[in-house]
Design a protein around this motif. Sequence first.
Motif, PDB file in Angstrom:
ATOM      1  N   ASP A 197      -8.224  -1.672   8.090  1.00  0.00           N
ATOM      2  CA  ASP A 197      -6.825  -1.248   8.182  1.00  0.00           C
ATOM      3  C   ASP A 197      -5.982  -2.507   8.154  1.00  0.00           C
ATOM      4  O   ASP A 197      -6.088  -3.365   9.038  1.00  0.00           O
ATOM      5  CB  ASP A 197      -6.591  -0.466   9.479  1.00  0.00           C
ATOM      6  CG  ASP A 197      -5.159   0.046   9.599  1.00  0.00           C
ATOM      7  OD1 ASP A 197      -4.321  -0.368   8.781  1.00  0.00           O
ATOM      8  OD2 ASP A 197      -4.892   0.846  10.506  1.00  0.00           O
ATOM      9  N   ALA A 198      -5.171  -2.628   7.131  1.00  0.00           N
ATOM     10  CA  ALA A 198      -4.412  -3.871   6.915  1.00  0.00           C
ATOM     11  C   ALA A 198      -3.469  -4.203   8.060  1.00  0.00           C
ATOM     12  O   ALA A 198      -2.998  -5.338   8.169  1.00  0.00           O
ATOM     13  CB  ALA A 198      -3.631  -3.792   5.613  1.00  0.00           C
TER      14      ALA A 198
ATOM     15  N   ARG B  23      -6.363   0.944  -1.416  1.00  0.00           N
ATOM     16  CA  ARG B  23      -6.758  -0.408  -1.025  1.00  0.00           C
ATOM     17  C   ARG B  23      -7.414  -1.149  -2.176  1.00  0.00           C
ATOM     18  O   ARG B  23      -7.188  -2.347  -2.375  1.00  0.00           O
ATOM     19  CB  ARG B  23      -7.712  -0.343   0.167  1.00  0.00           C
ATOM     20  CG  ARG B  23      -7.044   0.116   1.449  1.00  0.00           C
ATOM     21  CD  ARG B  23      -8.071   0.351   2.537  1.00  0.00           C
ATOM     22  NE  ARG B  23      -7.466   0.933   3.721  1.00  0.00           N
ATOM     23  CZ  ARG B  23      -8.146   1.536   4.685  1.00  0.00           C
ATOM     24  NH1 ARG B  23      -9.457   1.645   4.589  1.00  0.00           N
ATOM     25  NH2 ARG B  23      -7.519   2.034   5.730  1.00  0.00           N
TER      26      ARG B  23
ATOM     27  N   ASP C  10      -7.159   6.631   0.592  1.00  0.00           N
ATOM     28  CA  ASP C  10      -7.075   5.302   1.211  1.00  0.00           C
ATOM     29  C   ASP C  10      -7.894   4.285   0.425  1.00  0.00           C
ATOM     30  O   ASP C  10      -7.455   3.145   0.204  1.00  0.00           O
ATOM     31  CB  ASP C  10      -7.589   5.361   2.654  1.00  0.00           C
ATOM     32  CG  ASP C  10      -6.637   6.093   3.585  1.00  0.00           C
ATOM     33  OD1 ASP C  10      -5.466   6.269   3.211  1.00  0.00           O
ATOM     34  OD2 ASP C  10      -7.077   6.501   4.678  1.00  0.00           O
ATOM     35  N   HIS C  11      -9.068   4.696  -0.007  1.00  0.00           N
ATOM     36  CA  HIS C  11      -9.950   3.775  -0.732  1.00  0.00           C
ATOM     37  C   HIS C  11      -9.346   3.375  -2.068  1.00  0.00           C
ATOM     38  O   HIS C  11      -9.354   2.193  -2.453  1.00  0.00           O
ATOM     39  CB  HIS C  11     -11.317   4.430  -0.946  1.00  0.00           C
ATOM     40  CG  HIS C  11     -12.310   3.533  -1.613  1.00  0.00           C
ATOM     41  ND1 HIS C  11     -12.529   2.234  -1.228  1.00  0.00           N
ATOM     42  CD2 HIS C  11     -13.155   3.752  -2.664  1.00  0.00           C
ATOM     43  CE1 HIS C  11     -13.462   1.683  -1.993  1.00  0.00           C
ATOM     44  NE2 HIS C  11     -13.850   2.593  -2.878  1.00  0.00           N
TER      45      HIS C  11
ATOM     46  N   GLY D 234      -9.162  -5.476   0.137  1.00  0.00           N
ATOM     47  CA  GLY D 234      -7.806  -5.486  -0.402  1.00  0.00           C
ATOM     48  C   GLY D 234      -6.806  -6.269   0.425  1.00  0.00           C
ATOM     49  O   GLY D 234      -5.592  -6.071   0.276  1.00  0.00           O
ATOM     50  N   GLU D 235      -7.284  -7.174   1.280  1.00  0.00           N
ATOM     51  CA  GLU D 235      -6.363  -8.003   2.058  1.00  0.00           C
ATOM     52  C   GLU D 235      -5.506  -8.854   1.112  1.00  0.00           C
ATOM     53  O   GLU D 235      -5.953  -9.288   0.053  1.00  0.00           O
ATOM     54  CB  GLU D 235      -7.160  -8.915   3.011  1.00  0.00           C
ATOM     55  CG  GLU D 235      -6.312  -9.808   3.896  1.00  0.00           C
ATOM     56  CD  GLU D 235      -5.394  -9.021   4.814  1.00  0.00           C
ATOM     57  OE1 GLU D 235      -4.206  -8.847   4.436  1.00  0.00           O
ATOM     58  OE2 GLU D 235      -5.850  -8.575   5.880  1.00  0.00           O
TER      59      GLU D 235
ATOM     60  N   HIS E  55      -8.125  -5.461  10.690  1.00  0.00           N
ATOM     61  CA  HIS E  55      -7.425  -6.609  10.115  1.00  0.00           C
ATOM     62  C   HIS E  55      -7.466  -7.793  11.085  1.00  0.00           C
ATOM     63  O   HIS E  55      -7.865  -8.904  10.707  1.00  0.00           O
ATOM     64  CB  HIS E  55      -5.976  -6.221   9.819  1.00  0.00           C
ATOM     65  CG  HIS E  55      -5.051  -7.371   9.582  1.00  0.00           C
ATOM     66  ND1 HIS E  55      -4.964  -8.028   8.385  1.00  0.00           N
ATOM     67  CD2 HIS E  55      -4.160  -7.984  10.420  1.00  0.00           C
ATOM     68  CE1 HIS E  55      -4.071  -9.000   8.471  1.00  0.00           C
ATOM     69  NE2 HIS E  55      -3.568  -8.990   9.694  1.00  0.00           N
TER      70      HIS E  55
ATOM     71  N   GLU F  19       0.820  -1.209   0.000  1.00  0.00           N
ATOM     72  CA  GLU F  19       0.000   0.000   0.000  1.00  0.00           C
ATOM     73  C   GLU F  19       0.854   1.259   0.000  1.00  0.00           C
ATOM     74  O   GLU F  19       0.481   2.271  -0.611  1.00  0.00           O
ATOM     75  CB  GLU F  19      -0.955  -0.015   1.190  1.00  0.00           C
ATOM     76  CG  GLU F  19      -2.057  -1.050   1.061  1.00  0.00           C
ATOM     77  CD  GLU F  19      -3.153  -0.880   2.089  1.00  0.00           C
ATOM     78  OE1 GLU F  19      -3.072   0.073   2.904  1.00  0.00           O
ATOM     79  OE2 GLU F  19      -4.108  -1.686   2.080  1.00  0.00           O
TER      80      GLU F  19
END
Length: 456
Positions: free
Chosen positions: A266-267, A219, A215-216, A302-303, A272, A184
């Motif tokens: 939030d990764a 991700r 952010d969007h 987006g993981e 997460h 990211e």
Amino acid sequence: MGAKQHEDGGLFGDELPAAAAERPGAGPDAPLAARMRPRTLAEFVGQQEIVGAGTGLRHAIEGDRLSSIILWGPPGCGKSTLAGIVANGTRSAFEPFSAVTSGVPELRQVIARARDRRRRLGQRTILFIDEIHRWNRAQQDALLPHVEEGVIVMVGATTENPYFSVNGPLISRSRLYRLSPLDEAGIRSIILNALSDCERGLGASGIEVDEDALDHIVRAAGGDARTGLNSLEAAAGLVREAEPGARRITLAAAEEAVQRRAIAYDATGDEHYDTISAFIKSVRGSDPDAAVYWLAKMLMAGEDPRFIARRLVILASEDVGNADPMALLLASAAAQSVQMIGMPEAQLTLAQATTYLASAAKSNASMVALTRAMEDIKGRGAAQAPLHLRNAPHSGLEQFGHGQGYLYPHDHPGGWVAQDYLPADARSQPYYEPKGIGYEAKIRARLAARRPDGEG
């Protein structure tokens, strides 16, 4: 640098074909992703373990000493960009080639031009083959002798595992580099650069972006720089007509551009860990509907699919175990498939593995057995192997009792014979106690018939 002109005409007239000439930069009407394509290694983002300072590939590119290579990685990670950087910096002729639209007849023309350059100008030819996995074995075989002879230096790019899709001899004559999806931070850097670049990007437009919108977009890119830049360009198009002071990409504009609602995730933060925890507990609790819901949330946020695949492999041993031995095979195959095919197709493989594991019979008996054995070793110390189980690679060790009295199970009915495999004082209790569920019920019955206490 481009190819030099012929001094005396020849096979191709007064100059080399346009494919070998200097590559022009993308025009102002080209898509943002094409305009922002890095031109030098200094502009290149990510893959520092491959092209960072001091790496062999960087030295080869900068010193114009490149040998044949294969670049393997998911879309948008920089394969074609690296090829373009090579084209911009080499004194060799550069021939771009697509395995999708071209075949052996076109390859023969490239080889003829390469031979002519080498004979007349002493110039090398670098052949970039995009999506080389699209070629069948016979087509790849047609390329092999020219790579081996050095008529061309091949730069192949593929999104699929080359060990499955590229001929072994071609791989053996090339250096294989595996590129990873951009993280990211890398995607964010690329997008911010496009927003500030007045020459090739959006810097002159006065467009700004809200942090949640950025952010969007980051991700949703899923590690693909091209996707991120395309989303940014689409969002910018939605706000271009606004007054100069109001040209801001909001979260709503980013969602419309990406065609996906933003998901709070939030990764590296609580979302997460909370979501993966819910996913694990749903698989463990045999609820495939809940498990696939949390899988969908992670994928849409987006993981990293490789992270999910690793968790499934762990779950297959920790919570399914020998109640369904197929679970580990399927989870391992899913993890390999994720590496091989990438997103978005890999999400189907993850869904299959998730629903199978969630629906499978469950047993943690293997994990419990390991824990019990480790606790005994911690409390009592590690025992030595009994003499009859010790190796006797030399006949002299037999006088010390090594291997004496060992009973070979295959010499007995059913391939089993009663024999001590643990020192008498090493075990405090049965370690492995299979549960009466799934395939483990058969294991339980088998062990119950063999153990002195008659218990599984």
